[in-house]
Scaffold this active site. Structure first.
Site, PDB file in Angstrom:
ATOM      1  N   SER A 176      -3.182   3.959   0.274  1.00 22.66           N
ATOM      2  CA  SER A 176      -2.070   4.920   0.237  1.00 22.66           C
ATOM      3  C   SER A 176      -2.581   6.279   0.697  1.00 22.66           C
ATOM      4  CB  SER A 176      -1.568   5.039  -1.206  1.00 22.66           C
ATOM      5  OG  SER A 176      -0.703   6.137  -1.350  1.00 22.66           O
ATOM      6  N   TYR A 216      -3.386   6.224 -10.013  1.00 17.95           N
ATOM      7  CA  TYR A 216      -3.011   5.633  -8.725  1.00 17.95           C
ATOM      8  C   TYR A 216      -3.903   6.182  -7.604  1.00 17.95           C
ATOM      9  CZ  TYR A 216       0.091   4.050  -4.948  1.00 17.95           C
ATOM     10  OH  TYR A 216       0.614   3.444  -3.823  1.00 17.95           O
TER      11      TYR A 216
HETATM   12  P1  NAI Z   1       6.467  -3.829  -3.934  1.00 20.99           P
HETATM   13  O1  NAI Z   1       6.664  -3.719  -5.400  1.00 20.99           O
HETATM   14  O2  NAI Z   1       7.661  -4.062  -3.104  1.00 20.99           O
HETATM   15  O3  NAI Z   1       5.374  -4.951  -3.646  1.00 20.99           O
HETATM   16  C1  NAI Z   1       4.207  -5.077  -4.421  1.00 20.99           C
HETATM   17  C2  NAI Z   1       4.039  -6.518  -4.850  1.00 20.99           C
HETATM   18  O4  NAI Z   1       2.823  -6.625  -5.614  1.00 20.99           O
HETATM   19  C3  NAI Z   1       5.175  -7.002  -5.736  1.00 20.99           C
HETATM   20  O5  NAI Z   1       5.807  -8.131  -5.180  1.00 20.99           O
HETATM   21  C4  NAI Z   1       4.491  -7.339  -7.043  1.00 20.99           C
HETATM   22  O6  NAI Z   1       5.053  -8.432  -7.717  1.00 20.99           O
HETATM   23  C5  NAI Z   1       3.049  -7.600  -6.616  1.00 20.99           C
HETATM   24  N1  NAI Z   1       2.129  -7.468  -7.743  1.00 20.99           N
HETATM   25  C6  NAI Z   1       2.037  -6.445  -8.621  1.00 20.99           C
HETATM   26  N2  NAI Z   1       1.102  -6.712  -9.543  1.00 20.99           N
HETATM   27  C7  NAI Z   1       0.588  -7.924  -9.243  1.00 20.99           C
HETATM   28  C8  NAI Z   1      -0.416  -8.741  -9.826  1.00 20.99           C
HETATM   29  N3  NAI Z   1      -1.067  -8.380 -10.921  1.00 20.99           N
HETATM   30  N4  NAI Z   1      -0.683  -9.925  -9.255  1.00 20.99           N
HETATM   31  C9  NAI Z   1       0.002 -10.332  -8.160  1.00 20.99           C
HETATM   32  N5  NAI Z   1       0.945  -9.596  -7.551  1.00 20.99           N
HETATM   33  C10 NAI Z   1       1.235  -8.405  -8.092  1.00 20.99           C
HETATM   34  O7  NAI Z   1       5.719  -2.508  -3.522  1.00 20.99           O
HETATM   35  P2  NAI Z   1       5.143  -1.938  -2.133  1.00 20.99           P
HETATM   36  O8  NAI Z   1       5.548  -0.542  -2.079  1.00 20.99           O
HETATM   37  O9  NAI Z   1       5.468  -2.818  -1.018  1.00 20.99           O
HETATM   38  O10 NAI Z   1       3.603  -1.953  -2.427  1.00 20.99           O
HETATM   39  C11 NAI Z   1       2.649  -2.545  -1.574  1.00 20.99           C
HETATM   40  C12 NAI Z   1       1.411  -1.684  -1.536  1.00 20.99           C
HETATM   41  O11 NAI Z   1       1.710  -0.484  -0.844  1.00 20.99           O
HETATM   42  C13 NAI Z   1       0.892  -1.281  -2.903  1.00 20.99           C
HETATM   43  O12 NAI Z   1      -0.506  -1.422  -2.933  1.00 20.99           O
HETATM   44  C14 NAI Z   1       1.288   0.164  -3.011  1.00 20.99           C
HETATM   45  O13 NAI Z   1       0.444   0.887  -3.853  1.00 20.99           O
HETATM   46  C15 NAI Z   1       1.171   0.595  -1.572  1.00 20.99           C
HETATM   47  N6  NAI Z   1       1.891   1.799  -1.224  1.00 20.99           N
HETATM   48  C16 NAI Z   1       3.239   1.907  -1.479  1.00 20.99           C
HETATM   49  C17 NAI Z   1       3.911   3.036  -1.116  1.00 20.99           C
HETATM   50  C18 NAI Z   1       5.383   3.154  -1.310  1.00 20.99           C
HETATM   51  O14 NAI Z   1       5.933   4.214  -1.021  1.00 20.99           O
HETATM   52  N7  NAI Z   1       6.089   2.145  -1.765  1.00 20.99           N
HETATM   53  C19 NAI Z   1       3.213   4.162  -0.469  1.00 20.99           C
HETATM   54  C20 NAI Z   1       1.812   3.949  -0.246  1.00 20.99           C
HETATM   55  C21 NAI Z   1       1.195   2.815  -0.613  1.00 20.99           C
END
Ligand code: NAI
Length: 336
Positions: free
Chosen positions: A151, A164
């Site tokens: 991120s 985070y």
């Molecule tokens: P999202 O919530 O749509 O997807 C994240 C997925 O990770 C979810 O499907 C969730 O079930 C899964 N997950 C969480 N804990 C878990 C575990 N213990 N074991 C297996 N799966 C698990 O969120 P998003 O935004 O697509 O996140 C993806 C990555 O992008 C993350 O690492 C987040 O930190 C990063 N990110 C997100 C930003 C945003 O604005 N949404 C900005 C910068 C980075």
């Protein structure tokens, strides 16, 4: 890594948001894709979405229900991929993540254990479980690559993003180690640093594990609604995946989406300059800073005069929402 067709990809967090976008894109590029996620219902839906988007066979998408912070479960998932697709992934993309924001001084052990556990420890788990297998299977024979979704938060921290940002900074740093280490095996590493993604991460608190529920932050349906409204204006996950793919193809360690707001880019430039200028005296640094503040003020005044929208320093709370990023109300040492 330049050729993806016919190869194996493993995406963590592949049931939603950024991970789902990556799974779709690499499936469309002819890869067999395993998606590992903790949410079973989301996995089922994701398989359908990937097949529809990529036009691939359902047999080329392997959903794996796994808590990636659990090493035994993660190892079993890795075994399943080898059994199903005939080898370890050529491309490992670790994207699973959660967020939770509030004053860092309000944080509990549960806040750190949950956020760092998913955002940093699962990345370590995957690297330790898969990289030896990838080296044994592919070193100097076939292209292979490890990628992680960190991120912008890992490049610059704020008072409300402690666990985070620390976890993401650790991931970024670690990927530099792997990029260097994998060269001699013919492998590569890339770390994607998005600013804001249109994803479901604003709902993460809903599936925070029961044993890590004691948060120091003020979390309600309303704060989640606010967070969701912020992410709703983020980059499209497939568009973000294209940026990652381009960086992987060109062997670049850092993938920084242009989509990030100018104000963040300025912060990054500022951070770089601080590091570059570390030998300057305080007076010299202050003079540079004063110059920059003056330029920023002038730029904002000019934008105002031209009737342009001046970048906000925060995000508005939607009607019915509640500001996220606050401390739990009963913590009496917090300055509000
Ligand atoms: P999202 O919530 O749509 O997807 C994240 C997925 O990770 C979810 O499907 C969730 O079930 C899964 N997950 C969480 N804990 C878990 C575990 N213990 N074991 C297996 N799966 C698990 O969120 P998003 O935004 O697509 O996140 C993806 C990555 O992008 C993350 O690492 C987040 O930190 C990063 N990110 C997100 C930003 C945003 O604005 N949404 C900005 C910068 C980075």
């Amino acid at each position: 890594m330049k050729n993806f067709a016919g190869k194996i990809c493993f995406v963590t967090g592949g049931a939603s948001g950024a991970g789902l976008g990556q799974a779709k894109l690499f499936a469309k590029n002819g890869m067999k894709v395993a998606i590992a996620d903790v949410r079973e219902d989301a996995l089922e839906n994701a398989v359908k979405e990937i097949v529809a988007y990529a036009g691939c066979a359902e047999a080329d998408v392997l959903p794996l229900k796994v808590d990636l912070t659990n090493r035994a479960e993660y190892t079993a998932a890795a075994d399943k991929v080898e059994e199903t697709f005939g080898g370890p992934p050529h491309l490992l993309i670790q994207t699973a993540g959660v967020n939770s924001f509030g004053p860092v001084e309000a944080s509990t052990f549960d806040d750190f254990d949950w956020v760092v556990g998913v955002c940093f420890n699962h990345v370590v788990n995957g690297l330790l479980i898969f990289v030896p297998r990838m080296i044994k299977a592919y070193a100097n024979k076939e292209e292979f690559h490890v990628a992680t979704t960190a991120s912008m938060g890992g490049l610059m921290a704020g008072a409300g993003t402690g666990p985070y940002s620390a976890a993401k900074a650790g991931v970024i740093n670690l990927m530099y180690s792997y990029a260097d280490a994998l060269k001699k095996y013919g492998g590569g590493a890339t770390v994607l640093c998005p600013g804001n993604i249109n994803s479901n991460i604003g709902n993460a608190e809903k599936y925070r594990p029961a044993h890590l529920k004691n948060t120091g932050y003020h979390v309600t349906e309303g704060t989640m609604m606010h967070l969701r409204s912020v992410h709703a204006i983020g980059i499209d996950p497939v568009e973000l995946a294209e940026i990652l793919k381009e960086a992987i193809e060109n062997g670049r360690i850092l993938a920084l989406p242009d989509h990030n707001p100018e104000s963040w880019k300025d912060q990054l430039r500022g951070l770089n300059e601080t590091i570059e200028n570390y030998t300057l005296t305080k007076a010299e640094r202050d003079a540079i800073q004063a110059e920059k503040m003056k330029a920023m003020k002038e730029m904002m005044e000019k934008m105002k005069a031209e009737g342009k929208e001046v970048p906000m320093m925060g995000w508005a709370v939607p009607e019915g929402g509640e500001a996220f990023g606050q401390a739990r109300k009963d913590l009496d040492w917090i300055k509000r």
